[in-house]
Design a protein around this motif. Structure first.
Motif, PDB file in Angstrom:
ATOM      1  N   LYS A  82       0.809  -1.233   0.000  1.00 51.58           N
ATOM      2  CA  LYS A  82       0.000   0.000   0.000  1.00 51.58           C
ATOM      3  C   LYS A  82       0.838   1.276   0.000  1.00 51.58           C
ATOM      4  O   LYS A  82       0.280   2.378  -0.029  1.00 51.58           O
ATOM      5  CB  LYS A  82      -0.918   0.018   1.234  1.00 51.58           C
ATOM      6  CG  LYS A  82      -1.967  -1.091   1.239  1.00 51.58           C
ATOM      7  CD  LYS A  82      -2.941  -0.945   0.090  1.00 51.58           C
ATOM      8  CE  LYS A  82      -4.137  -1.897   0.202  1.00 51.58           C
ATOM      9  NZ  LYS A  82      -3.771  -3.314   0.028  1.00 51.58           N
ATOM     10  N   THR A  83       2.168   1.160   0.023  1.00 48.85           N
ATOM     11  CA  THR A  83       3.017   2.360   0.083  1.00 48.85           C
ATOM     12  C   THR A  83       4.125   2.293  -0.963  1.00 48.85           C
ATOM     13  O   THR A  83       5.263   2.650  -0.685  1.00 48.85           O
ATOM     14  CB  THR A  83       3.643   2.511   1.482  1.00 48.85           C
ATOM     15  OG1 THR A  83       4.368   1.315   1.810  1.00 48.85           O
ATOM     16  CG2 THR A  83       2.580   2.740   2.538  1.00 48.85           C
ATOM     17  N   GLY A  84       3.787   1.885  -2.160  1.00 46.26           N
ATOM     18  CA  GLY A  84       4.774   1.751  -3.221  1.00 46.26           C
ATOM     19  C   GLY A  84       5.058   3.049  -3.950  1.00 46.26           C
ATOM     20  O   GLY A  84       4.636   4.145  -3.547  1.00 46.26           O
ATOM     21  N   ALA A  85       5.750   2.931  -5.079  1.00 50.19           N
ATOM     22  CA  ALA A  85       6.187   4.096  -5.851  1.00 50.19           C
ATOM     23  C   ALA A  85       5.004   4.910  -6.387  1.00 50.19           C
ATOM     24  O   ALA A  85       5.065   6.142  -6.466  1.00 50.19           O
ATOM     25  CB  ALA A  85       7.078   3.646  -7.008  1.00 50.19           C
ATOM     26  N   ALA A  86       3.896   4.235  -6.744  1.00 45.70           N
ATOM     27  CA  ALA A  86       2.736   4.952  -7.273  1.00 45.70           C
ATOM     28  C   ALA A  86       2.126   5.872  -6.222  1.00 45.70           C
ATOM     29  O   ALA A  86       1.681   6.989  -6.534  1.00 45.70           O
ATOM     30  CB  ALA A  86       1.689   3.953  -7.766  1.00 45.70           C
ATOM     31  N   ILE A  87       2.106   5.409  -4.970  1.00 48.46           N
ATOM     32  CA  ILE A  87       1.562   6.246  -3.899  1.00 48.46           C
ATOM     33  C   ILE A  87       2.482   7.432  -3.637  1.00 48.46           C
ATOM     34  O   ILE A  87       2.027   8.544  -3.369  1.00 48.46           O
ATOM     35  CB  ILE A  87       1.386   5.413  -2.612  1.00 48.46           C
ATOM     36  CG1 ILE A  87       0.452   4.229  -2.878  1.00 48.46           C
ATOM     37  CG2 ILE A  87       0.834   6.275  -1.491  1.00 48.46           C
ATOM     38  CD1 ILE A  87      -0.918   4.617  -3.372  1.00 48.46           C
ATOM     39  N   LYS A  88       3.768   7.210  -3.697  1.00 49.01           N
ATOM     40  CA  LYS A  88       4.737   8.300  -3.526  1.00 49.01           C
ATOM     41  C   LYS A  88       4.512   9.380  -4.586  1.00 49.01           C
ATOM     42  O   LYS A  88       4.489  10.575  -4.280  1.00 49.01           O
ATOM     43  CB  LYS A  88       6.160   7.758  -3.619  1.00 49.01           C
ATOM     44  CG  LYS A  88       7.249   8.805  -3.455  1.00 49.01           C
ATOM     45  CD  LYS A  88       8.619   8.145  -3.483  1.00 49.01           C
ATOM     46  CE  LYS A  88       9.731   9.161  -3.228  1.00 49.01           C
ATOM     47  NZ  LYS A  88       9.840  10.162  -4.302  1.00 49.01           N
ATOM     48  N   ALA A  89       4.314   8.959  -5.840  1.00 44.97           N
ATOM     49  CA  ALA A  89       4.079   9.914  -6.921  1.00 44.97           C
ATOM     50  C   ALA A  89       2.766  10.668  -6.708  1.00 44.97           C
ATOM     51  O   ALA A  89       2.688  11.877  -6.957  1.00 44.97           O
ATOM     52  CB  ALA A  89       4.061   9.182  -8.263  1.00 44.97           C
ATOM     53  N   ALA A  90       1.734   9.956  -6.230  1.00 42.81           N
ATOM     54  CA  ALA A  90       0.446  10.611  -5.983  1.00 42.81           C
ATOM     55  C   ALA A  90       0.564  11.651  -4.884  1.00 42.81           C
ATOM     56  O   ALA A  90      -0.009  12.748  -4.986  1.00 42.81           O
ATOM     57  CB  ALA A  90      -0.592   9.554  -5.606  1.00 42.81           C
ATOM     58  N   ALA A  91       1.300  11.331  -3.812  1.00 41.24           N
ATOM     59  CA  ALA A  91       1.473  12.279  -2.713  1.00 41.24           C
ATOM     60  C   ALA A  91       2.203  13.525  -3.180  1.00 41.24           C
ATOM     61  O   ALA A  91       1.819  14.654  -2.829  1.00 41.24           O
ATOM     62  CB  ALA A  91       2.251  11.615  -1.585  1.00 41.24           C
ATOM     63  N   GLU A  92       3.236  13.363  -3.966  1.00 37.89           N
ATOM     64  CA  GLU A  92       3.993  14.502  -4.472  1.00 37.89           C
ATOM     65  C   GLU A  92       3.152  15.342  -5.426  1.00 37.89           C
ATOM     66  O   GLU A  92       3.246  16.579  -5.437  1.00 37.89           O
ATOM     67  CB  GLU A  92       5.267  14.007  -5.158  1.00 37.89           C
ATOM     68  CG  GLU A  92       6.257  13.370  -4.181  1.00 37.89           C
ATOM     69  CD  GLU A  92       7.435  12.730  -4.878  1.00 37.89           C
ATOM     70  OE1 GLU A  92       7.346  12.514  -6.114  1.00 37.89           O
ATOM     71  OE2 GLU A  92       8.452  12.439  -4.207  1.00 37.89           O
ATOM     72  N   GLN A  93       2.315  14.683  -6.228  1.00 39.59           N
ATOM     73  CA  GLN A  93       1.461  15.400  -7.173  1.00 39.59           C
ATOM     74  C   GLN A  93       0.433  16.257  -6.443  1.00 39.59           C
ATOM     75  O   GLN A  93       0.279  17.458  -6.739  1.00 39.59           O
ATOM     76  CB  GLN A  93       0.747  14.393  -8.086  1.00 39.59           C
ATOM     77  CG  GLN A  93      -0.312  15.026  -8.986  1.00 39.59           C
ATOM     78  CD  GLN A  93      -1.131  13.978  -9.729  1.00 39.59           C
ATOM     79  OE1 GLN A  93      -0.643  12.891 -10.023  1.00 39.59           O
ATOM     80  NE2 GLN A  93      -2.391  14.306 -10.024  1.00 39.59           N
ATOM     81  N   LEU A  94      -0.285  15.668  -5.485  1.00 37.49           N
ATOM     82  CA  LEU A  94      -1.332  16.412  -4.780  1.00 37.49           C
ATOM     83  C   LEU A  94      -0.747  17.487  -3.871  1.00 37.49           C
ATOM     84  O   LEU A  94      -1.404  18.506  -3.617  1.00 37.49           O
ATOM     85  CB  LEU A  94      -2.193  15.443  -3.968  1.00 37.49           C
ATOM     86  CG  LEU A  94      -3.027  14.454  -4.777  1.00 37.49           C
ATOM     87  CD1 LEU A  94      -3.861  13.567  -3.856  1.00 37.49           C
ATOM     88  CD2 LEU A  94      -3.930  15.167  -5.777  1.00 37.49           C
ATOM     89  N   ALA A  95       0.472  17.279  -3.371  1.00 36.72           N
ATOM     90  CA  ALA A  95       1.103  18.273  -2.496  1.00 36.72           C
ATOM     91  C   ALA A  95       1.361  19.588  -3.238  1.00 36.72           C
ATOM     92  O   ALA A  95       1.440  20.649  -2.615  1.00 36.72           O
ATOM     93  CB  ALA A  95       2.402  17.725  -1.932  1.00 36.72           C
ATOM     94  N   LYS A  96       1.495  19.523  -4.558  1.00 34.47           N
ATOM     95  CA  LYS A  96       1.769  20.717  -5.350  1.00 34.47           C
ATOM     96  C   LYS A  96       0.507  21.546  -5.611  1.00 34.47           C
ATOM     97  O   LYS A  96       0.585  22.705  -6.012  1.00 34.47           O
ATOM     98  CB  LYS A  96       2.398  20.314  -6.692  1.00 34.47           C
ATOM     99  CG  LYS A  96       3.754  19.628  -6.558  1.00 34.47           C
ATOM    100  CD  LYS A  96       4.257  19.164  -7.910  1.00 34.47           C
ATOM    101  CE  LYS A  96       5.574  18.418  -7.788  1.00 34.47           C
ATOM    102  NZ  LYS A  96       6.045  17.899  -9.101  1.00 34.47           N
ATOM    103  N   GLU A  97      -0.666  20.945  -5.396  1.00 38.27           N
ATOM    104  CA  GLU A  97      -1.924  21.636  -5.669  1.00 38.27           C
ATOM    105  C   GLU A  97      -2.362  22.440  -4.442  1.00 38.27           C
ATOM    106  O   GLU A  97      -2.428  21.910  -3.338  1.00 38.27           O
ATOM    107  CB  GLU A  97      -3.014  20.625  -6.048  1.00 38.27           C
ATOM    108  CG  GLU A  97      -2.672  19.813  -7.291  1.00 38.27           C
ATOM    109  CD  GLU A  97      -3.769  18.836  -7.671  1.00 38.27           C
ATOM    110  OE1 GLU A  97      -4.908  19.021  -7.173  1.00 38.27           O
ATOM    111  OE2 GLU A  97      -3.498  17.911  -8.453  1.00 38.27           O
ATOM    112  N   GLU A  98      -2.675  23.708  -4.680  1.00 38.52           N
ATOM    113  CA  GLU A  98      -3.104  24.562  -3.574  1.00 38.52           C
ATOM    114  C   GLU A  98      -4.471  24.136  -3.058  1.00 38.52           C
ATOM    115  O   GLU A  98      -4.730  24.177  -1.847  1.00 38.52           O
ATOM    116  CB  GLU A  98      -3.157  26.022  -4.043  1.00 38.52           C
ATOM    117  CG  GLU A  98      -3.512  26.996  -2.931  1.00 38.52           C
ATOM    118  CD  GLU A  98      -3.477  28.445  -3.399  1.00 38.52           C
ATOM    119  OE1 GLU A  98      -4.003  29.303  -2.669  1.00 38.52           O
ATOM    120  OE2 GLU A  98      -2.936  28.704  -4.493  1.00 38.52           O
ATOM    121  N   LYS A  99      -5.347  23.710  -3.982  1.00 35.13           N
ATOM    122  CA  LYS A  99      -6.675  23.226  -3.619  1.00 35.13           C
ATOM    123  C   LYS A  99      -6.928  21.927  -4.383  1.00 35.13           C
ATOM    124  O   LYS A  99      -6.863  21.909  -5.615  1.00 35.13           O
ATOM    125  CB  LYS A  99      -7.750  24.271  -3.952  1.00 35.13           C
ATOM    126  CG  LYS A  99      -7.598  25.567  -3.158  1.00 35.13           C
ATOM    127  CD  LYS A  99      -8.673  26.574  -3.520  1.00 35.13           C
ATOM    128  CE  LYS A  99      -8.525  27.850  -2.707  1.00 35.13           C
ATOM    129  NZ  LYS A  99      -9.584  28.853  -3.044  1.00 35.13           N
TER     130      LYS A  99
END
Length: 311
Positions: free
Chosen positions: A59-76
């Motif tokens: 449940k904590t693989g590379a795809a989740i890491k990429a998703a976290a980094e992607q959403l962190a860049k969005e203000e909303k």
């Protein structure tokens, strides 16, 4: 002579400090034997282990890491279009707190209260652990005053209680998840080991091989309080938070360890394996998830016996 035990304790604690690593989960490595600490004596030691849970890894693989980094860049964040990613990040946070993938260390001290009963305290760098063991099988004695012959069998049962404030690690990947979801959790763990051992030499003078079964039960409180996730693309309404929830689950394990040394100092390699059905967990927006899996815990430890100076 009265100062000798304390001097040994200080020297051992200094040596153990060099192998300490940060941990944030209750220790489940099994390094005890069926023979409890003799009455009036101390045991002190430390263990270095690695927690390897199959469900958390999945449940904590590379795809989740990429998703976290992607959403962190969005203000909303628009939950309507990003709901799958947000749900996966919640599952990753829960899986990590339930059973983290990480090295862990602990230091402990045990004292023989009665001939067949000892108590102990373990500090696992984020978790405080209190326990007791009762020896129901095997002789009572010490290498200096043997109560049984070489190869004697021992059996004991214990109870361990651990409490801690669970949290995600302070690394960029999980920092992004924590910033987005504002995840919080606390947990308490109750563990009951049943241990059998065969002595090497009289009264484990040169060590022992030990094996047994373990039952544990975990009580978890958790919640999410996001402030940047909105129900629509117009960012007019925040998604409702998830108030603190209560959840508990059982784990079932087996272990094997070998203690090798002589009288005062021992090396203890061990392996414990657990199965747990973590249960069903509520997520944001009335979603839920189910988690279950195996956990492998290899460890290596040092144990020191502090004999009394009594004749």
């Amino acid at each position: 002579m009265k100062q000798l035990p304390m001097l040994r304790i200080n020297l051992v604690l200094t040596a153990l400090a060099s192998v300490v690593m940060t941990a944030c989960t209750a220790p489940r490595s099994m390094t005890m034997s069926g023979k409890v600490t003799p009455r009036g004596e101390f045991k002190i030691g430390g263990n270095q282990s690695f927690n390897i849970p199959t469900e958390t890894i999945s449940k904590t693989g590379a795809a989740i890491k990429a998703a976290a980094e992607q959403l962190a860049k969005e203000e909303k964040v628009d939950y309507g279009t990003s709901n799958e990613l947000v749900d996966k990040l919640q599952v990753a946070a829960l899986a990590y707190v339930l059973d983290p993938v990480q090295p862990a260390a602990d230091l402990y001290v045990r004292y023989g209260v009665l001939d067949r009963l000892d108590v102990g305290y373990k500090y696992a760098f984020g978790s405080h652990v209190f326990d007791g063991m009762y020896q129901f099988m095997g002789p009572v004695g010490t290498p200096e005053r043997p109560g049984g012959a070489a190869g004697a069998r021992y059996g004991s049962i214990g109870i361990q209680f651990a409490t801690q404030r669970a949290k995600l690690p302070d690394i960029p990947y999980f920092d992004n998840i924590n910033e987005l979801l504002r995840f919080r959790a606390t947990r308490q763990d109750l563990l009951i080991p049943l241990v059998f051992s065969h002595s090497f030499g009289p009264e484990e003078q040169v060590g022992a091989v030990s094996y047994g079964l373990v039952y544990s039960h975990t009580f978890l409180r958790y919640g999410f309080d996001p402030k940047r996730i909105y129900t629509n693309s117009q960012a007019t309404q925040l998604i409702p938070n998830l108030p603190e929830r209560k959840q508990n689950f059982s784990s079932y394990g087996a272990f094997l360890n070998v203690k090798v040394g002589y009288r005062y100092a021992y090396v203890v390699p061990a392996l414990a394996v657990y199965y747990q059905n973590y249960g069903t967990y509520q997520l944001l927006n009335n979603k839920s998830t189910k988690l279950s899996g195996l956990t492998f815990i290899p460890s290596i430890g040092l144990q020191f016996r502090i004999p009394t100076t009594r004749k």
